[in-house]
Design an enzyme around this catalytic site. Sequence first.
Site, mmCIF file in Angstrom:
data_model
loop_
_atom_site.group_PDB
_atom_site.id
_atom_site.type_symbol
_atom_site.label_atom_id
_atom_site.label_comp_id
_atom_site.label_asym_id
_atom_site.label_seq_id
_atom_site.Cartn_x
_atom_site.Cartn_y
_atom_site.Cartn_z
ATOM 1 N N TYR A 106 47.509 -24.209 -24.169
ATOM 2 C CA TYR A 106 47.697 -25.611 -24.510
ATOM 3 C C TYR A 106 46.350 -26.313 -24.666
ATOM 4 O O TYR A 106 46.125 -27.055 -25.641
ATOM 5 C CB TYR A 106 48.529 -26.301 -23.426
ATOM 6 C CG TYR A 106 48.778 -27.777 -23.685
ATOM 7 C CD1 TYR A 106 49.689 -28.178 -24.658
ATOM 8 C CD2 TYR A 106 48.113 -28.758 -22.959
ATOM 9 C CE1 TYR A 106 49.926 -29.527 -24.896
ATOM 10 C CE2 TYR A 106 48.344 -30.107 -23.191
ATOM 11 C CZ TYR A 106 49.250 -30.481 -24.163
ATOM 12 O OH TYR A 106 49.477 -31.810 -24.393
ATOM 13 N N LYS A 121 44.616 -28.268 -28.020
ATOM 14 C CA LYS A 121 44.168 -29.664 -27.999
ATOM 15 C C LYS A 121 42.664 -29.760 -28.286
ATOM 16 O O LYS A 121 42.216 -30.709 -28.938
ATOM 17 C CB LYS A 121 44.512 -30.309 -26.655
ATOM 18 C CG LYS A 121 46.010 -30.522 -26.464
ATOM 19 C CD LYS A 121 46.602 -31.385 -27.584
ATOM 20 C CE LYS A 121 48.056 -31.710 -27.375
ATOM 21 N NZ LYS A 121 48.599 -32.592 -28.426
ATOM 22 N N THR A 162 56.164 -39.989 -17.974
ATOM 23 C CA THR A 162 57.143 -40.079 -19.055
ATOM 24 C C THR A 162 58.506 -39.685 -18.501
ATOM 25 O O THR A 162 58.605 -39.130 -17.400
ATOM 26 C CB THR A 162 56.791 -39.147 -20.229
ATOM 27 O OG1 THR A 162 56.921 -37.781 -19.797
ATOM 28 C CG2 THR A 162 55.379 -39.391 -20.736
#
Length: 258
Positions: free
Chosen positions: A165, A169, A200
């Site tokens: 990941y 990015k 979130t």
Amino acid sequence: MTAVPNSVARLAGRRALVTGSTSGIGRSIATALAREGATVVVCGRNKDAGDKVVAEIHSAGGAAHFVRAELADGARAATHLAQAAAEAAGGPIDVLVNNAALLIPAQSLTEVDEQLADLALAVNIKAPALLTAALVPAMIEADGGVVVNVGSINGAIGMSVAALYGATKAALHSLTASWAAELAPKGIRVNAVAPGPTMTEENAAFHDALRGYTAATPAGRPGTSDEVADAVVFLAGSQATHIHGVTLPVDGGYLATR
């Protein structure tokens, strides 16, 4: 969300596409752009969730439309989304927010298989590159536009069991700088935001852990999706006209104290 009067709305008359905007940070970005006067195209795979976001924007006096897209499908999907978004918005898209991403759970390098690696590259790097390329010609023809990429602090520092990941990015941060250098002479500004730990609805089960994880940062707490959205609105608007190629951390000072 309450729409800002057109006389003070920072993005009145703009047409924005936000990928991955049916929930989480993307949803907050779409809502914030609409609040500032933009006509927003909400994009995602779940039509019911997308329609809900659109309805919320409409109820607050904003303008929004939903377009379904499967960004992992490559150039065909990017071309379709670019065309469908312009049609839905009533004209060329002049604000693109590349927010959609494959969120990879904590995973050791030895646990990453080829299928996961291919999917991460397809969604987190290939899709924003192809979609941006599909929309840029119309921005140039319209004498300007803005691209805001949603990166991550994972792309700026090494984090255990987050290599894949983080690598995607970091690549998006690099694309931001390169696109800015290429596109600024053509009237297009490109920047990025790099959220830190953010509350979130998707990570609700981890909110206590996020609070503990960020207790020692300057802000002393996790961020909110609305705070990330505010940074995107700033970079998309006229107050940021001399800002090109930056990756702006929205992390409560996490990177500053590493």
